[in-house]
Design an enzyme around this catalytic site. Sequence first.
Site, PDB file in Angstrom:
ATOM      1  N   SER A   1       0.823  -1.204   0.000  1.00 22.74           N
ATOM      2  CA  SER A   1       0.000   0.000   0.000  1.00 22.74           C
ATOM      3  C   SER A   1       0.858   1.255   0.000  1.00 22.74           C
ATOM      4  CB  SER A   1      -0.883   0.008   1.255  1.00 22.74           C
ATOM      5  OG  SER A   1      -1.536   1.251   1.392  1.00 22.74           O
TER       6      SER A   1
ATOM      7  N   TYR B   1      -2.607  -1.245  10.117  1.00 21.61           N
ATOM      8  CA  TYR B   1      -2.578  -1.542   8.679  1.00 21.61           C
ATOM      9  C   TYR B   1      -1.266  -1.068   8.062  1.00 21.61           C
ATOM     10  CZ  TYR B   1      -4.032  -1.321   3.737  1.00 21.61           C
ATOM     11  OH  TYR B   1      -4.120  -1.457   2.361  1.00 21.61           O
TER      12      TYR B   1
ATOM     13  N   LYS C   1       1.499  -3.618   6.477  1.00 23.28           N
ATOM     14  CA  LYS C   1       1.880  -3.526   5.066  1.00 23.28           C
ATOM     15  C   LYS C   1       3.365  -3.187   4.921  1.00 23.28           C
ATOM     16  CE  LYS C   1      -1.928  -4.193   2.613  1.00 23.28           C
ATOM     17  NZ  LYS C   1      -2.109  -5.473   1.885  1.00 23.28           N
TER      18      LYS C   1
HETATM   19  N1  LIG Z   1      -8.467  -0.445  -2.647  1.00 21.91           N
HETATM   20  C1  LIG Z   1      -7.462   0.354  -2.283  1.00 21.91           C
HETATM   21  O1  LIG Z   1      -7.580   1.606  -2.306  1.00 21.91           O
HETATM   22  C2  LIG Z   1      -6.150  -0.221  -1.865  1.00 21.91           C
HETATM   23  C3  LIG Z   1      -5.049   0.634  -1.789  1.00 21.91           C
HETATM   24  C4  LIG Z   1      -3.810   0.109  -1.420  1.00 21.91           C
HETATM   25  C5  LIG Z   1      -3.687  -1.227  -1.142  1.00 21.91           C
HETATM   26  N2  LIG Z   1      -4.777  -2.034  -1.214  1.00 21.91           N
HETATM   27  C6  LIG Z   1      -4.563  -3.453  -0.930  1.00 21.91           C
HETATM   28  O2  LIG Z   1      -4.930  -4.182  -2.089  1.00 21.91           O
HETATM   29  C7  LIG Z   1      -5.391  -5.475  -1.716  1.00 21.91           C
HETATM   30  C8  LIG Z   1      -6.748  -5.726  -2.320  1.00 21.91           C
HETATM   31  O3  LIG Z   1      -7.639  -4.730  -1.838  1.00 21.91           O
HETATM   32  P1  LIG Z   1      -9.048  -4.455  -2.558  1.00 21.91           P
HETATM   33  O4  LIG Z   1      -9.322  -3.018  -2.341  1.00 21.91           O
HETATM   34  O5  LIG Z   1      -9.051  -4.998  -3.929  1.00 21.91           O
HETATM   35  O6  LIG Z   1     -10.018  -5.309  -1.622  1.00 21.91           O
HETATM   36  P2  LIG Z   1     -11.517  -5.787  -1.910  1.00 21.91           P
HETATM   37  O7  LIG Z   1     -12.218  -5.678  -0.609  1.00 21.91           O
HETATM   38  O8  LIG Z   1     -12.092  -5.053  -3.069  1.00 21.91           O
HETATM   39  O9  LIG Z   1     -11.381  -7.312  -2.333  1.00 21.91           O
HETATM   40  C9  LIG Z   1     -10.691  -8.197  -1.508  1.00 21.91           C
HETATM   41  C10 LIG Z   1     -11.105  -9.634  -1.809  1.00 21.91           C
HETATM   42  O10 LIG Z   1     -10.345 -10.470  -0.913  1.00 21.91           O
HETATM   43  C11 LIG Z   1     -11.202 -11.432  -0.323  1.00 21.91           C
HETATM   44  N3  LIG Z   1     -10.647 -11.784   0.996  1.00 21.91           N
HETATM   45  C12 LIG Z   1     -10.713 -11.049   2.135  1.00 21.91           C
HETATM   46  N4  LIG Z   1     -10.079 -11.689   3.133  1.00 21.91           N
HETATM   47  C13 LIG Z   1      -9.595 -12.844   2.611  1.00 21.91           C
HETATM   48  C14 LIG Z   1      -8.847 -13.922   3.158  1.00 21.91           C
HETATM   49  N5  LIG Z   1      -8.475 -13.905   4.448  1.00 21.91           N
HETATM   50  N6  LIG Z   1      -8.503 -14.961   2.347  1.00 21.91           N
HETATM   51  C15 LIG Z   1      -8.887 -14.976   1.046  1.00 21.91           C
HETATM   52  N7  LIG Z   1      -9.617 -13.972   0.478  1.00 21.91           N
HETATM   53  C16 LIG Z   1      -9.947 -12.915   1.257  1.00 21.91           C
HETATM   54  C17 LIG Z   1     -12.553 -10.744  -0.231  1.00 21.91           C
HETATM   55  O11 LIG Z   1     -13.619 -11.696  -0.159  1.00 21.91           O
HETATM   56  C18 LIG Z   1     -12.581  -9.919  -1.527  1.00 21.91           C
HETATM   57  O12 LIG Z   1     -13.169 -10.627  -2.599  1.00 21.91           O
HETATM   58  C19 LIG Z   1      -5.366  -5.497  -0.194  1.00 21.91           C
HETATM   59  O13 LIG Z   1      -4.172  -6.096   0.249  1.00 21.91           O
HETATM   60  C20 LIG Z   1      -5.400  -4.031   0.187  1.00 21.91           C
HETATM   61  O14 LIG Z   1      -4.852  -3.809   1.464  1.00 21.91           O
HETATM   62  C21 LIG Z   1      -6.003  -1.575  -1.569  1.00 21.91           C
END
Ligand SMILES: NC(=O)c1ccc[n+]([C@@H]2O[C@H](COP(=O)([O-])OP(=O)(O)OC[C@H]3O[C@@H](n4cnc5c(N)ncnc54)[C@H](O)[C@@H]3O)[C@@H](O)[C@H]2O)c1
Length: 278
Positions: free
Chosen positions: A150, A163, A167
């Site tokens: 992140s 968090y 990360k």
């Molecule tokens: N969306 C953002 O703005 C953002 C920014 C920086 C980093 N991230 C990181 O990107 C990654 C994905 O985030 P996102 O926004 O796409 O999330 P999201 O919530 O859109 O999707 C996450 C998916 O992971 C699944 N999931 C959750 N816990 C799980 C587990 N323990 N085992 C298996 N599957 C699991 C959920 O069911 C969901 O389908 C994460 O690591 C998040 O921290 C997201």
Amino acid sequence: MTVEIDLAGRVALVTGAGAGIGRGVASWFARAGARVAVNDIDPGRAASAAAELVSPAGPALPVPADCRDEAAVEAMVATVCAELGGLDVLVANVGMLPPGTGLAPVTGYGADQWRAVVDQNLVSAALCARAAATVMTTAGTGGVLLFVTSGETTRPAPLNAAYGAAKAAVNHLVTSLAVELGPAGIRACAMAPGTTATETVAAAFTPERMEAIVASTPLRRMVAVDELGPLAVFLASDLARCITGQFVLADAGAFLSRTRPANDEGLRRPPAGSASDA
Ligand SMILES: NC(=O)c1ccc[n+]([C@@H]2O[C@H](COP(=O)([O-])OP(=O)(O)OC[C@H]3O[C@@H](n4cnc5c(N)ncnc54)[C@H](O)[C@@H]3O)[C@@H](O)[C@H]2O)c1
């Protein structure tokens, strides 16, 4: 000369790929010609995402599992190897704030919340890396371990310290894996997205917060779900064969911003229990 990224003959496992960033990344591996295994904790999401993926190499394989569960992760990787013939690329994408956690000051964060956030973001990644690296080392064919971290790792994360710390620990894990596994031909890298326009983010943030984030980035935009896959397939490909132990920001320049809204500004829900910012 045309430069193409061709992952034909490779097998890629993407965790948390039933929605959001993981789903977008998985689709790019399929487009690059890899066989893809789609993990999600929700079996329905894993199945529907896998059904949508079109790869010249064949259909995607849904592998539902909770990536915080050691035995489930071992079984998942064994299934991928048995069904798809091996494992060349892991994208450890599971993260965010799990149920029961949310934004709060460090003084308000209890041990259970810390453990839940660390399990979701760091332990899940380490368990998947161990299982994947074990089969890659045994096969002797090398491989790539990619982690989704992140932009929150590049600055203090007030109200989101667990968090940010978890990360940042994954960014550091990448360096250790790179040194330990490099001699076996296994590379380790992280991609660090900025705020990405997933459905989860859209549900958590008000339009005003979205606009403030856009206005604060040098490129005046958020990251689109479909924009992280190209970086992932590049890092996984032989074009990146001399890159290991690095994390790469994909955040529209947000790390340079001095005007980002505070982490608890412009949320549709109260801070406790809300989704995390990037
Ligand atoms: N969306 C953002 O703005 C953002 C920014 C920086 C980093 N991230 C990181 O990107 C990654 C994905 O985030 P996102 O926004 O796409 O999330 P999201 O919530 O859109 O999707 C996450 C998916 O992971 C699944 N999931 C959750 N816990 C799980 C587990 N323990 N085992 C298996 N599957 C699991 C959920 O069911 C969901 O389908 C994460 O690591 C998040 O921290 C997201």
